[in-house]
Design a protein around this motif. Sequence first.
Motif, short mmCIF file in Angstrom:
data_model
loop_
_atom_site.label_atom_id
_atom_site.label_comp_id
_atom_site.label_asym_id
_atom_site.label_seq_id
_atom_site.Cartn_x
_atom_site.Cartn_y
_atom_site.Cartn_z
N ALA A 49 0.83 -1.20 0.00
CA ALA A 49 0.00 0.00 0.00
C ALA A 49 0.86 1.25 0.00
CB ALA A 49 -0.94 0.00 1.20
N ARG A 50 1.92 1.26 0.80
CA ARG A 50 2.82 2.42 0.83
C ARG A 50 3.46 2.65 -0.53
NH1 ARG A 50 3.61 1.27 6.49
NH2 ARG A 50 4.95 -0.50 6.05
N LEU A 51 3.92 1.56 -1.15
CA LEU A 51 4.56 1.67 -2.46
C LEU A 51 3.59 2.22 -3.50
CD1 LEU A 51 6.97 0.93 -4.42
CD2 LEU A 51 5.71 -1.19 -4.84
N LEU A 52 2.38 1.66 -3.55
CA LEU A 52 1.42 2.06 -4.57
C LEU A 52 0.91 3.48 -4.33
CD1 LEU A 52 -0.56 -1.28 -4.96
CD2 LEU A 52 1.16 -0.32 -6.52
N LEU A 53 0.77 3.88 -3.06
CA LEU A 53 0.37 5.25 -2.79
C LEU A 53 1.49 6.22 -3.17
CD1 LEU A 53 -1.41 7.48 -1.78
CD2 LEU A 53 -0.77 6.89 0.58
N ALA A 54 2.72 5.89 -2.83
CA ALA A 54 3.84 6.75 -3.22
C ALA A 54 3.92 6.88 -4.74
CB ALA A 54 5.15 6.20 -2.66
N ASP A 55 3.68 5.79 -5.44
CA ASP A 55 3.70 5.83 -6.90
C ASP A 55 2.58 6.72 -7.43
OD1 ASP A 55 4.94 4.61 -9.38
OD2 ASP A 55 2.84 4.07 -9.70
N HIS A 56 1.40 6.61 -6.82
CA HIS A 56 0.28 7.46 -7.21
C HIS A 56 0.62 8.94 -6.99
CE1 HIS A 56 -3.85 8.85 -7.72
NE2 HIS A 56 -3.73 9.49 -6.57
N LEU A 57 1.21 9.24 -5.85
CA LEU A 57 1.58 10.63 -5.55
C LEU A 57 2.61 11.15 -6.54
CD1 LEU A 57 1.86 10.39 -1.65
CD2 LEU A 57 0.00 11.45 -2.96
N ALA A 58 3.54 10.30 -6.95
CA ALA A 58 4.55 10.71 -7.93
C ALA A 58 3.90 11.05 -9.26
CB ALA A 58 5.59 9.62 -8.11
N CYS A 59 2.96 10.21 -9.69
CA CYS A 59 2.27 10.46 -10.96
C CYS A 59 1.46 11.74 -10.91
CB CYS A 59 1.36 9.27 -11.30
SG CYS A 59 2.24 7.74 -11.70
N VAL A 60 0.77 11.96 -9.80
CA VAL A 60 -0.04 13.17 -9.65
C VAL A 60 0.84 14.41 -9.62
CG1 VAL A 60 -1.61 14.42 -8.13
CG2 VAL A 60 -1.95 11.98 -8.52
N ALA A 61 1.93 14.34 -8.85
CA ALA A 61 2.80 15.50 -8.68
C ALA A 61 3.47 15.91 -9.99
CB ALA A 61 3.86 15.21 -7.62
N ALA A 62 3.66 14.95 -10.89
CA ALA A 62 4.32 15.25 -12.15
C ALA A 62 3.39 15.88 -13.18
CB ALA A 62 4.91 13.96 -12.74
N ALA A 63 2.11 15.99 -12.85
CA ALA A 63 1.11 16.51 -13.78
C ALA A 63 0.64 17.89 -13.38
CB ALA A 63 -0.08 15.55 -13.85
N GLN A 64 0.04 18.59 -14.33
CA GLN A 64 -0.52 19.90 -14.05
C GLN A 64 -1.77 19.77 -13.20
OE1 GLN A 64 -1.23 21.69 -17.89
NE2 GLN A 64 0.87 22.43 -18.07
N SER A 65 -2.06 20.82 -12.44
CA SER A 65 -3.28 20.83 -11.65
C SER A 65 -4.49 20.88 -12.58
CB SER A 65 -3.29 22.02 -10.70
OG SER A 65 -3.24 23.23 -11.43
N ALA A 66 -5.63 20.42 -12.08
CA ALA A 66 -6.85 20.39 -12.87
C ALA A 66 -7.97 21.06 -12.09
CB ALA A 66 -7.23 18.95 -13.20
N PRO A 67 -8.79 21.90 -12.74
CA PRO A 67 -9.85 22.64 -12.03
C PRO A 67 -11.07 21.76 -11.80
CG PRO A 67 -9.88 23.22 -14.35
CD PRO A 67 -8.72 22.29 -14.17
N LEU A 68 -10.89 20.73 -11.00
CA LEU A 68 -11.94 19.75 -10.75
C LEU A 68 -12.06 19.50 -9.25
CD1 LEU A 68 -10.84 17.17 -13.48
CD2 LEU A 68 -12.77 18.74 -13.67
N ALA A 69 -13.11 18.81 -8.86
CA ALA A 69 -13.22 18.38 -7.47
C ALA A 69 -12.01 17.53 -7.10
CB ALA A 69 -14.52 17.59 -7.28
N PRO A 70 -11.60 17.52 -5.82
CA PRO A 70 -10.35 16.84 -5.45
C PRO A 70 -10.21 15.42 -5.98
CG PRO A 70 -11.14 18.13 -3.60
CD PRO A 70 -12.20 18.22 -4.66
N ALA A 71 -11.22 14.56 -5.81
CA ALA A 71 -11.09 13.18 -6.27
C ALA A 71 -10.93 13.12 -7.78
CB ALA A 71 -12.31 12.37 -5.82
N ALA A 72 -11.69 13.94 -8.50
CA ALA A 72 -11.58 13.95 -9.96
C ALA A 72 -10.23 14.48 -10.41
CB ALA A 72 -12.71 14.78 -10.56
#
Length: 384
Positions: free
Chosen positions: A25-48
């Motif tokens: 779980a720690r590995l997959l969450l860290a990987d998710h955070l890395a993917c999100v952080a590498a992308a531009q922000s989006a004007p959507l609700a947090p989950a979206a």
Amino acid sequence: MTAAEGTLAAIAGYAATAPVDHERARLLLADHLACVAAAQSAPLAPAAALAVRAHSGDRDDIFWPARIHPGSVVWPVILAMPGGPVAEAAAAGYEAAAVTAAWLGEAHAARWHATATAGHAGAAAAAAVLLAGTRDPDAIAAAVGLALTTAGGIGQTMRERSPAAAWHRAAAALAGLEAARAAAWGLRPPSGVLDGPAGVGALLGASGVGVPLGVAGPPPTAAGALAQTAIRPYPVNGFAQSAVAAVLALRAKVSTVDPLEVSVAPLVAATGPTLWWDLAATVARAWVSPDPFHLVPDRPPLDVRVHADEGRPVQSVRLWPAGQPEDAVEVDAAPGGPGPETVALAERKWAAMHALEVRTLWTLAASAVGDGDVTPSLRALGLG
């Protein structure tokens, strides 16, 4: 509520009892955070926003047996709901998504976007656990069933390799999250949401094309999805991860080749509209790149001949110098799955993405999985 029956009860039961692997779980969450952080922000609700950003580089995790991407749907829900048992919610969400996708089967995946459909179940299961504070199978069933009443995601999106696949993830995350809230409030799905004559199984293809309405698919089985989900370490599409591993193995055996030949499953051999989906270009770029985590931007003048092998599994790749089959290398499983090398691959991937520092990613993931505090993660991503 009255306990669910049939397929819905089975999916909820597997989600409620799936092994909770805190390290994975720690590995997959860290990987998710890395993917999100590498992308531009989006004007959507947090989950979206989290779901869209996680997929923006097409590097979100993958559960190979069903070829779905559970993390880009499950983690946005968990991060959007501060507090609660994070690892348990992740285990339930990954399992519900994987079991649902496997039950729907290949006939469904040929016509629909399985990550979108099964993602509704995964998001709802994770949200139900966080709302209840425990893995209650009845609460999970109510949320999953309600979410699946509106599940979908047209297959044309995948046929065209459309960026709308990111929106499919966002829609699944939002629907699952709100379905869990609605179920906790008291709304209930129809009893035959999955097995009925006009339920998900009959309409979306669990039984296969041409099977009469009302004929259910085979019973669901456990998936062990949290532990079995893989990251995608290399900057290539998911289907080409094994090809990069094969290139590295062949380069260790021979120094100069032209042309190369590669045998893959037909789904992998299909050429897309960009370099990202062009397997021959990917192999050529990987061959001339000193670092597989930083591929050259353009296709080099290296002849790569792609062969579609009907009997080859989607993760499997055979690569050899033309005319030298004795030097062929075989890769049977894509890198990034369970194994001792995965952490090193993950850290090299994250470092190459130039997002958050590797140590920061581990710290954020450990905090969230350990005590349920996702606020530091949201702040690091600009959402807190």
